[in-house]
Design a protein around this motif. Structure first.
Motif, short mmCIF file in Angstrom:
data_model
loop_
_atom_site.label_atom_id
_atom_site.label_comp_id
_atom_site.label_asym_id
_atom_site.label_seq_id
_atom_site.Cartn_x
_atom_site.Cartn_y
_atom_site.Cartn_z
N ARG A 57 0.85 -1.21 0.00
CA ARG A 57 0.00 0.00 0.00
C ARG A 57 0.88 1.25 0.00
O ARG A 57 1.83 1.36 0.76
CB ARG A 57 -0.91 -0.01 1.23
N TYR A 58 0.52 2.22 -0.84
CA TYR A 58 1.40 3.37 -1.08
C TYR A 58 0.55 4.56 -1.50
O TYR A 58 -0.50 4.38 -2.14
CB TYR A 58 2.41 3.01 -2.17
N SER A 59 0.95 5.77 -1.13
CA SER A 59 0.26 6.99 -1.54
C SER A 59 1.29 8.00 -1.99
O SER A 59 2.38 8.11 -1.40
CB SER A 59 -0.56 7.58 -0.39
N SER A 60 0.95 8.74 -3.04
CA SER A 60 1.86 9.75 -3.58
C SER A 60 1.05 10.90 -4.15
O SER A 60 0.20 10.70 -5.01
CB SER A 60 2.75 9.14 -4.68
N GLU A 61 1.29 12.12 -3.61
CA GLU A 61 0.61 13.32 -4.08
C GLU A 61 -0.90 13.16 -4.04
O GLU A 61 -1.62 13.57 -4.95
CB GLU A 61 1.07 13.69 -5.49
N GLY A 62 -1.41 12.53 -2.97
CA GLY A 62 -2.84 12.37 -2.81
C GLY A 62 -3.44 11.22 -3.60
O GLY A 62 -4.64 11.00 -3.54
N LYS A 63 -2.61 10.47 -4.35
CA LYS A 63 -3.13 9.36 -5.14
C LYS A 63 -2.93 8.05 -4.38
O LYS A 63 -1.90 7.82 -3.76
CB LYS A 63 -2.40 9.28 -6.49
N SER A 64 -3.92 7.18 -4.44
CA SER A 64 -3.86 5.86 -3.81
C SER A 64 -3.28 4.86 -4.80
O SER A 64 -3.83 4.67 -5.89
CB SER A 64 -5.26 5.42 -3.36
N LEU A 65 -2.16 4.23 -4.43
CA LEU A 65 -1.45 3.36 -5.36
C LEU A 65 -1.05 2.07 -4.66
O LEU A 65 -0.99 1.98 -3.44
CB LEU A 65 -0.18 4.06 -5.91
N TRP A 66 -0.75 1.04 -5.49
CA TRP A 66 -0.05 -0.16 -5.05
C TRP A 66 1.38 -0.04 -5.54
O TRP A 66 1.63 0.21 -6.71
CB TRP A 66 -0.69 -1.42 -5.61
N LYS A 67 2.32 -0.20 -4.64
CA LYS A 67 3.74 -0.13 -4.97
C LYS A 67 4.25 -1.57 -5.09
O LYS A 67 4.36 -2.29 -4.10
CB LYS A 67 4.49 0.63 -3.89
N TRP A 68 4.55 -2.01 -6.32
CA TRP A 68 4.97 -3.38 -6.60
C TRP A 68 6.49 -3.46 -6.45
O TRP A 68 7.22 -2.97 -7.30
CB TRP A 68 4.53 -3.80 -7.99
N LYS A 69 6.94 -4.07 -5.36
CA LYS A 69 8.37 -4.16 -5.06
C LYS A 69 8.95 -5.44 -5.64
O LYS A 69 8.43 -6.53 -5.45
CB LYS A 69 8.56 -4.15 -3.54
#
Length: 894
Positions: A57-69
């Motif tokens: 789970r990841y957020s950047s600049e107000g956007k909800s994202l999935w961070k695929w590591k």
């Protein structure tokens, strides 16, 4: 000729067909980037690649994202995430697989060179041939690689490693099944369509009569099966009542079953056409999972009685209907006098009905956003840029907008910025060549009197006074009329004229630039020619008189665009003296009077002279930007979701107080006297509300219960008097005794705290660099704690000795969740107190939603329909309408 061409076309077709059935293993890696004849990678490659990436789970600049590591290196890819979704297993199936799997494949096959042999695609695929009893669906779960677990993924045949015709048929069928599972056939029912139609209509602020329009009827008749009928306005209104009732029951269940106390925030709002006045009510609480939750509760129509006593009656009835009156702990509102009366009457009614005693002075929380706004307005009043907040509080208008100003939320600004960014990229790539173009007047060229702007309406633009600095002789606070109101409220004819300040000059230039699309594009070209690469995509920001943070944004952006703003005007004066044509920057300046004659030409030349920003003007703007920046940073911190803001109130007040005091001490030049006076105006307002806040116990207790602050912060005698730390300790002990008795009476079996396994005394962790971390770093710091002291201290003593230091100033709730068993009583107190809102930002969001719903196009809505629509819309947006079928039990002909 035709006969000779046909064989070539047939040959080419056969080549295409042959290439489609060739083995994937025989394809060269250099052809992977072309994919001329492919429609994408086969599913097995996608499965193979995704099995080596972990979604986080990841957020950047107000956007909800999935961070695929990536499992093999630090690289990662991102994909969209459903807002508030925290567990990948609960994600929408449509978002569980990234839309760009080729990026994952490319990374493993081309970018990362050290992938183990047994993890490569060839080895992975060879293993699949030995597994025949697995569905493709089971292989699509990311993050678990075959090499680590031996998990099969697809059914392929052939022992030699080459893909046979049968295996290709199986792959095609697996893909077909996969797509069918992702897009199952849906049976459209009358009830299901009606529920989705009404929910979508309410959530998107569409008119009730949407289904009655001829165009929409034809559109839906084309889509829907025969016999379906679009709901009309009457049906939508009836369904709205049913939907609101169902969601309200669900919310009541959540509130009543929650074990912690609740707090509220309230405020009043009047519609644009002054037809309706509403009181907005929002509720706050912390769940068992230690998550801070906020829901809009009611939008109460004020029909005539706007007094504090009248508001108290409405709020009491609203909480009583939901069965949560006894759970009330705190009430946050702005600092209007009527709100004090409201809370006193409110508490009296609760005491008489439930024999629950509440101190109205202790539970009343003044909105920190309002206090901050009054402080800045007082400062700007000292510069002559705003009315005195004691006479005209601009917060009433400002609260109709979001608390923090974010340019990305302004649609016009976003459109202009996107276009400027596109042009900047094209220029960097050599696609766009900026050539000098002739400057011609456009339709917006007009005389000075044609500029209609609230900030420029009371300045002497045509005056011969050349001094535009912020000196005490030049800038005076707005004149007051006989009623004591600022001149701003008397209309344009009653305004006292004043000289242009540097802020006015900058604002006048920005207004002139943004008056038309032609001017804006011309300015963008100048920015791309003169500014550095980090500023080429920027566009000017226009401020609003009622929102101080837009004034700060305008100044900050103007400073970044100074090469254009200042050099343009300076070069124009050189041109006017020498008559020579200098750089392309003159294209913007010369257009001010280009093609104009007579009165308009004279007015344009006056603009050039009056809007000139001298070096000392830019220095003043830079100082103003430095003064306002901490206020802007604090505003953004207070606007964060899911973070206890009651803990931030006192540290932020003290931080801003010291900031203004330090700034005032640095203003020693005679030209800076007005800035010094302005700082005094701001400090006068801030000190008043800081003292008032200390009279309410919960801001102080809320700060102490933040594990990054505790008592140590208030023991700093350079910041606080010694009485504050003593007062905080006393209040904490009183609450501890009260809650201990309450927990025992409730039958809690174990109030004995137990030691945990967290790192004891680890006080070396560093704070994150946020404005809140900066504000609380002035405390005495964390005291060291040793394990052998544990049994010798009480729960309060252990907590105040700073055991288990919290290095994440935004992690208060996570800290209490981890240590609730070690501090059972204090954790119960913290769960109640930290839910109290320090700012009424939830109400501001509710009023912004009201503005969108009660637009001019929907002025016929009744007060009841408007309130139901707004509240239900906000509930749907927060997910409360999920899995609710409000038509259950309603007979519908299918």
């Amino acid at each position: 000729m035709t006969e000779s061409i046909k064989p070539k076309k047939q040959t080419k077709t056969r080549q295409v067909a042959d290439s489609n059935v060739s083995s994937d293993d025989s394809a060269d890696e250099s052809d992977a980037g072309k994919n001329v004849l492919r429609r994408g990678h086969e599913p097995r490659k996608q499965v193979w690649a995704l099995s080596y990436f972990i979604p986080i789970r990841y957020s950047s600049e107000g956007k909800s994202l999935w961070k695929w590591k990536c499992n093999f290196c630090d690289s990662y890819r991102t994909s969209p995430r459903t807002k508030h979704c925290k567990n990948f297993d609960e994600e929408d199936p449509k978002l569980r697989r990234p839309s760009n799997p080729s990026n994952f494949i490319r990374h493993l096959r081309l970018e990362f060179k050290n992938i183990p042999d047994d993890c490569k695609f060839e080895a992975w695929e060879a293993h699949q041939y030995s597994t025949r009893d697995v569905h493709l669906e089971s292989s699509l779960e990311p993050g678990t690689a075959f090499a680590a677990s031996g998990r099969p993924c697809d059914n392929y045949d052939g022992s030699t490693g080459s893909t046979s015709v049968e295996s290709r048929q199986r792959a095609m069928m697996a893909t077909f099944i996969e797509r069918g599972q992702e897009n199952p056939a849906k049976q459209v029912t009358h009830k299901g369509f009606r529920e989705h139609f009404v929910k979508g209509l309410i959530r998107d602020d569409l008119p009730y009569m949407l289904g009655e329009g001829k165009g929409m009827s034809e559109c839906f008749n084309y889509i829907l099966p025969k016999g379906f009928k679009l709901p009309g306005r009457s049906m939508v209104r009836r369904d709205l009542d049913l939907l609101h009732e169902k969601i309200s029951e669900k919310l009541n269940t959540i509130l009543q079953n929650n074990k912690s106390k609740i707090s509220i925030a309230s405020d009043n709002w009047t519609s644009k056409n002054s037809v309706y006045t509403f009181c907005g009510l929002a509720v706050y609480f912390i769940t068992d999972a230690w998550e801070l939750v906020e829901f809009p509760l009611e939008l109460l129509h004020l029909d005539g009685d706007h007094t504090g006593a009248g508001l108290a009656k409405l709020l009491y009835r609203a909480l009583k209907r939901r069965g949560i009156v006894e759970k009330l702990l705190g009430s946050t509102a702005d600092n209007a006098t009527s709100n004090g009366t409201m809370n006193r009457v409110f508490v009296e009614k609760i005491t008489r009905a439930y024999q629950v005693y509440l101190d109205p002075d202790k539970i009343t929380i003044g909105c920190a956003g309002h206090v901050k706004h009054i402080t800045v307005q007082g400062f700007l009043h000292g510069l002559g840029l705003s009315p005195d907040p004691d006479n005209e509080d601009l917060y009433e208008e400002a609260q109709l907008h979001p608390l923090a100003f974010t340019p990305d939320q302004d649609l016009d600004f976003v459109e202009h910025s996107a276009e400027a960014l596109k042009e900047a990229k094209e220029e960097a790539d050599g696609v766009l060549h900026l050539a000098e173009e002739p400057v011609t007047s456009d339709a917006s060229d007009a005389s000075e009197s044609d500029i209609d702007d609230d900030r420029l309406g009371d300045v002497q633009i045509g005056s011969d006074n050349e001094d535009g600095g912020l000196s005490s002789d030049n800038v005076q606070p707005p004149a007051q009329d006989a009623t004591g109101k600022g001149a701003r409220s008397t209309g344009r004819q009653g305004k006292a004229k004043r000289a242009l300040t540097p802020v006015d000059k900058l604002h006048a230039v920005v207004v002139d630039i943004l008056r038309s699309e032609v001017r804006r594009k011309r300015m963008c070209r100048l920015i791309q020619q003169l500014c550095d690469k980090d500023s080429k995509h920027l566009v000017p920001i226009r401020s609003m008189p009622v929102r101080w943070n837009t004034t700060y944004a305008e100044i900050e952006r103007g400073l970044k665009l100074r090469p254009v703003m200042s050099d343009a005007l300076k070069l124009y004066q050189a041109v006017s003296l020498t008559g020579k044509r200098l750089q392309a920057i003159n294209q913007w300046i010369e257009q001010l009077d280009k093609g104009l004659t007579g009165k308009k030409a004279r007015a344009a030349r006056t603009k050039k002279r009056k809007w000139y920003l001298a070096p000392e003007d830019w220095e003043t703007l830079s100082v103003l930007c430095d003064i306002l920046k901490p206020f802007s940073d604090v505003t953004h911190q207070l606007s964060l979701d899911g973070v206890p803001t009651i803990s931030m109130v006192l540290p932020f007040y003290k931080y801003l107080q010291r900031h203004l005091e330090t700034t005032r001490a640095l203003m020693k030049k005679s030209s800076q006297m007005q800035l010094k006076i302005a700082c005094n105006h701001g400090l006068e307002k801030l000190n008043k509300y800081l003292n008032n806040t200390l009279e309410s116990k919960y801001p102080l207790i809320g700060a102490v219960l933040h594990p990054s602050i505790r008592i140590a912060y208030f023991e700093n005698k350079e910041l606080w008097s010694s009485q504050i730390a003593t007062q905080a300790r006393t209040l904490l002990e009183e609450l501890f005794s009260e809650y201990s008795d309450w927990l025992r009476a409730r039958g809690t079996s174990d109030l004995q705290s137990m030691p945990g396994t967290s790192g004891l005394g680890n006080s070396t962790a560093s704070m994150k660099t946020s404005i809140f971390a900066t504000a609380i770093s002035a405390g005495n710091g964390f005291a060291l704690y040793t394990p052998n002291q544990y049994k010798a201290q009480s729960e309060i003593e252990r907590y105040c000795s700073n055991v288990y230091p919290c290095s994440d100033e935004r992690g208060a709730l996570a800290w209490w969740k981890a240590h609730a068993n070690e501090f059972p009583v204090l954790a119960t107190i913290a769960r109640d107190v930290l839910a109290i809102p320090g700012v009424s930002i939830g109400i501001e969001r509710l009023f912004s939603s009201c503005r969108r719903t009660l637009s001019d196009a929907r002025s016929s809505l009744t007060a009841e329909s408007a309130a139901l629509t707004v509240i239900t819309k906000e509930w749907l947006r927060r997910g409360l309408g999920k899995d609710i079928s409000y038509l259950d039990g309603v007979s519908i002909h299918e």
